[in-house]
Design a protein around this motif. Structure first.
Motif, PDB file in Angstrom:
ATOM      1  N   ALA A   1      -0.475  15.304   7.332  1.00  0.00           N
ATOM      2  CA  ALA A   1      -0.322  13.979   7.445  1.00  0.00           C
ATOM      3  C   ALA A   1      -1.166  13.231   8.335  1.00  0.00           C
ATOM      4  O   ALA A   1      -1.780  12.145   8.220  1.00  0.00           O
ATOM      5  N   ILE A   2      -1.402  13.815   9.598  1.00  0.00           N
ATOM      6  CA  ILE A   2      -2.374  13.193  10.700  1.00  0.00           C
ATOM      7  C   ILE A   2      -3.747  13.151  10.013  1.00  0.00           C
ATOM      8  O   ILE A   2      -4.614  12.338  10.131  1.00  0.00           O
ATOM      9  N   THR A   3      -4.023  14.242   9.413  1.00  0.00           N
ATOM     10  CA  THR A   3      -5.616  14.440   8.864  1.00  0.00           C
ATOM     11  C   THR A   3      -5.676  13.597   7.821  1.00  0.00           C
ATOM     12  O   THR A   3      -6.939  12.730   7.810  1.00  0.00           O
ATOM     13  N   ALA A   4      -4.817  13.218   7.004  1.00  0.00           N
ATOM     14  CA  ALA A   4      -4.852  12.204   5.885  1.00  0.00           C
ATOM     15  C   ALA A   4      -5.173  10.976   6.690  1.00  0.00           C
ATOM     16  O   ALA A   4      -5.828   9.835   6.090  1.00  0.00           O
ATOM     17  N   THR A   5      -4.348  10.470   7.609  1.00  0.00           N
ATOM     18  CA  THR A   5      -4.370   9.370   8.262  1.00  0.00           C
ATOM     19  C   THR A   5      -5.729   9.062   8.791  1.00  0.00           C
ATOM     20  O   THR A   5      -6.204   7.949   8.700  1.00  0.00           O
ATOM     21  N   GLN A   6      -6.334  10.050   9.369  1.00  0.00           N
ATOM     22  CA  GLN A   6      -7.690  10.114   9.981  1.00  0.00           C
ATOM     23  C   GLN A   6      -8.739   9.636   8.831  1.00  0.00           C
ATOM     24  O   GLN A   6      -9.716   8.796   8.890  1.00  0.00           O
ATOM     25  N   HIS A   7      -8.240  10.146   7.789  1.00  0.00           N
ATOM     26  CA  HIS A   7      -9.451   9.556   6.503  1.00  0.00           C
ATOM     27  C   HIS A   7      -9.030   8.396   6.075  1.00  0.00           C
ATOM     28  O   HIS A   7     -10.192   7.723   5.858  1.00  0.00           O
ATOM     29  N   LEU A   8      -7.855   8.293   5.960  1.00  0.00           N
ATOM     30  CA  LEU A   8      -7.490   6.824   5.756  1.00  0.00           C
ATOM     31  C   LEU A   8      -8.380   5.633   6.787  1.00  0.00           C
ATOM     32  O   LEU A   8      -8.866   4.768   6.283  1.00  0.00           O
TER      33      LEU A   8
ATOM     34  N   ALA B   1      -0.180   2.791   3.729  1.00  0.00           N
ATOM     35  CA  ALA B   1      -0.894   3.901   3.252  1.00  0.00           C
ATOM     36  C   ALA B   1      -0.497   5.387   3.717  1.00  0.00           C
ATOM     37  O   ALA B   1      -0.247   6.498   3.137  1.00  0.00           O
ATOM     38  N   VAL B   2      -0.178   5.271   5.204  1.00  0.00           N
ATOM     39  CA  VAL B   2      -0.205   6.442   5.907  1.00  0.00           C
ATOM     40  C   VAL B   2       1.358   6.654   5.363  1.00  0.00           C
ATOM     41  O   VAL B   2       1.524   8.155   5.368  1.00  0.00           O
ATOM     42  N   LEU B   3       2.152   6.087   5.336  1.00  0.00           N
ATOM     43  CA  LEU B   3       3.585   6.595   4.682  1.00  0.00           C
ATOM     44  C   LEU B   3       3.819   7.390   3.624  1.00  0.00           C
ATOM     45  O   LEU B   3       4.220   8.080   3.538  1.00  0.00           O
ATOM     46  N   ALA B   4       2.772   6.811   2.483  1.00  0.00           N
ATOM     47  CA  ALA B   4       2.779   7.406   1.377  1.00  0.00           C
ATOM     48  C   ALA B   4       2.038   8.811   1.522  1.00  0.00           C
ATOM     49  O   ALA B   4       2.468   9.932   0.947  1.00  0.00           O
ATOM     50  N   ALA B   5       1.207   8.873   2.405  1.00  0.00           N
ATOM     51  CA  ALA B   5       0.332  10.187   2.485  1.00  0.00           C
ATOM     52  C   ALA B   5       1.114  11.262   3.322  1.00  0.00           C
ATOM     53  O   ALA B   5       1.338  12.079   2.852  1.00  0.00           O
ATOM     54  N   GLY B   6       2.015  10.540   4.037  1.00  0.00           N
ATOM     55  CA  GLY B   6       2.984  11.689   4.689  1.00  0.00           C
ATOM     56  C   GLY B   6       3.835  11.986   3.926  1.00  0.00           C
ATOM     57  O   GLY B   6       4.457  13.239   3.982  1.00  0.00           O
ATOM     58  N   ALA B   7       4.485  11.154   2.914  1.00  0.00           N
ATOM     59  CA  ALA B   7       5.581  11.698   1.890  1.00  0.00           C
ATOM     60  C   ALA B   7       4.739  12.686   1.073  1.00  0.00           C
ATOM     61  O   ALA B   7       5.601  13.887   0.881  1.00  0.00           O
ATOM     62  N   GLU B   8       3.800  12.563   0.760  1.00  0.00           N
ATOM     63  CA  GLU B   8       2.981  13.526  -0.082  1.00  0.00           C
ATOM     64  C   GLU B   8       2.855  14.786   0.427  1.00  0.00           C
ATOM     65  O   GLU B   8       2.783  15.909   0.021  1.00  0.00           O
TER      66      GLU B   8
ATOM     67  N   LEU C   1       8.298  13.139   8.090  1.00  0.00           N
ATOM     68  CA  LEU C   1       6.873  13.446   7.629  1.00  0.00           C
ATOM     69  C   LEU C   1       6.252  12.199   7.260  1.00  0.00           C
ATOM     70  O   LEU C   1       4.970  12.068   7.327  1.00  0.00           O
ATOM     71  N   MET C   2       6.842  11.117   6.693  1.00  0.00           N
ATOM     72  CA  MET C   2       6.199   9.954   6.270  1.00  0.00           C
ATOM     73  C   MET C   2       5.658   9.271   7.451  1.00  0.00           C
ATOM     74  O   MET C   2       4.530   8.737   7.337  1.00  0.00           O
ATOM     75  N   VAL C   3       6.079   9.301   8.733  1.00  0.00           N
ATOM     76  CA  VAL C   3       5.443   8.766   9.942  1.00  0.00           C
ATOM     77  C   VAL C   3       4.761   9.650  10.759  1.00  0.00           C
ATOM     78  O   VAL C   3       4.073   9.205  11.643  1.00  0.00           O
ATOM     79  N   ALA C   4       4.600  10.684  10.393  1.00  0.00           N
ATOM     80  CA  ALA C   4       3.655  11.624  11.195  1.00  0.00           C
ATOM     81  C   ALA C   4       2.467  11.394  11.509  1.00  0.00           C
ATOM     82  O   ALA C   4       2.078  11.628  12.653  1.00  0.00           O
ATOM     83  N   GLY C   5       1.778  10.570  10.500  1.00  0.00           N
ATOM     84  CA  GLY C   5       0.461  10.246  10.689  1.00  0.00           C
ATOM     85  C   GLY C   5       0.115   9.208  11.665  1.00  0.00           C
ATOM     86  O   GLY C   5      -1.062   8.937  12.484  1.00  0.00           O
ATOM     87  N   TYR C   6       1.287   8.638  12.428  1.00  0.00           N
ATOM     88  CA  TYR C   6       1.059   7.577  13.538  1.00  0.00           C
ATOM     89  C   TYR C   6       0.982   8.202  14.639  1.00  0.00           C
ATOM     90  O   TYR C   6       0.759   7.424  15.742  1.00  0.00           O
ATOM     91  N   ALA C   7       0.935   9.470  14.663  1.00  0.00           N
ATOM     92  CA  ALA C   7       0.924  10.472  16.122  1.00  0.00           C
ATOM     93  C   ALA C   7      -0.359   9.918  17.049  1.00  0.00           C
ATOM     94  O   ALA C   7      -1.385   9.684  16.374  1.00  0.00           O
TER      95      ALA C   7
ATOM     96  N   PHE D   1       0.743  -1.431  -0.035  1.00  0.00           N
ATOM     97  CA  PHE D   1      -0.042  -0.020   0.020  1.00  0.00           C
ATOM     98  C   PHE D   1       1.009   1.197   0.014  1.00  0.00           C
ATOM     99  O   PHE D   1       0.490   2.296  -0.691  1.00  0.00           O
ATOM    100  N   VAL D   2       2.016   1.271   0.658  1.00  0.00           N
ATOM    101  CA  VAL D   2       2.812   2.486   0.403  1.00  0.00           C
ATOM    102  C   VAL D   2       3.431   2.502  -1.147  1.00  0.00           C
ATOM    103  O   VAL D   2       3.391   3.502  -1.588  1.00  0.00           O
TER     104      VAL D   2
END
Length: 273
Positions: free
Chosen positions: A81-88, A59-66, A176-182, A20-21
């Motif tokens: 990146a956190i917001t994208a993770t929440q949507h995912l 998927a979170v890693l790729a969203a963070g990179a973007e 930034l890639m891992v930011a969504g894991y917060a 998924f990444v």
């Protein structure tokens, strides 16, 4: 049948995390083989522990990179990146009613015979169908999160997961890639985001230092050391909400917690490895 065929196409890229990444990176036109292969430990819910599904983790890693590429300001990039993770997560939960690998597979994936159990019980087809159906939804939900203009946050957002990677010597993009894991993945209070980030970056670092070697050669003793150090700090607790004794209401709440020294000992212990 179409979902299985689509799933086979997606998972031909590697484990669920890697797949998924890789899928989302391809959608953004920026492949990153090292980061993609390093997501393999997310399979089976992070080291086969049954935690959050590896599809989300990748998927979170790729969203963070973007988010890193779209936002010049680091704080803004972390927040999006956190917001994208929440949507995912919302998208994935809408399809499965859970984000847990254990709930989806309904089995213990630890041990050497786990791959055979998955195959002979038919759970492999469950994951294939899910991968095929969620792939387009993952792309759509990540984009919705990255462009969500309704989210509010103060300047200077931080992420516990990003702090771990920063202290381990990662680049700003890797942070930034891992930011969504917060906050336990998108501030959900689930499994510790700092742990997920540390394990992923440990693999990234190993791949960089061992060019040409198969990822299967990665010494599992290294992840065991990291888990031991983590368990010492948390008294073997894994859930973020129980470790911190709270649930984060929003991005600013989490940022303030980290800035004020929250989880510092845990972050430092993981980074030291």
């Amino acid at each position: 049948m179409k979902a299985i065929k689509d799933g086979l196409k997606v998972l031909s890229r590697g484990t669920c995390g890697t797949a998924f990444v890789s899928l989302l990176n391809a959608e953004y036109g920026i492949p990153n083989e090292v980061a993609e292969v390093a997501a393999s430990p997310f399979a089976g819910g992070l080291l086969n522990k049954g935690y959050q599904c590896g599809m989300i983790g990748g998927a979170v890693l790729a969203a963070g990179a973007e988010s890193y590429r779209r936002n010049k300001d680091t704080g803004t990039a972390i927040a999006m990146a956190i917001t994208a993770t929440q949507h995912l997560m919302e998208s994935f939960r809408s399809r499965t009613n859970t984000i847990s690998c254990r709930d989806i597979t309904e089995m213990d994936l630890s041990g050497k015979l786990a791959p055979l159990k998955v195959l002979f019980t038919g759970k492999a087809f469950t994951c294939l169908k899910l991968a095929g159906k969620w792939a387009p939804e993952a792309i759509k939900s990540a984009e919705e999160g990255l462009t969500d203009d309704t989210v509010s946050f103060c300047p200077g957002s931080v992420s516990c997961a990003s702090e771990v990677v920063r202290k381990m010597g990662g680049t700003e993009e890797e942070m930034l890639m891992v930011a969504g894991y917060a906050g336990g993945l998108g501030l959900s209070g689930k499994e510790c985001g700092a742990l997920s980030a540390a394990i992923w970056y440990k693999m990234v670092d190993w791949i960089k230092k061992n060019p040409g070697k198969s990822a299967s050669s990665f010494d599992s003793d290294e992840t065991k050391k990291m888990l031991r150090a983590f368990y010492v700090q948390t008294d073997s607790e894994v859930q973020c909400s129980k470790i911190t004794g709270r649930e984060f209401k929003d991005i600013d709440d989490h940022s303030e917690y980290i800035k004020n020294g929250g989880c510092k000992k845990l972050i430092d212990a993981l980074a030291a490895l």
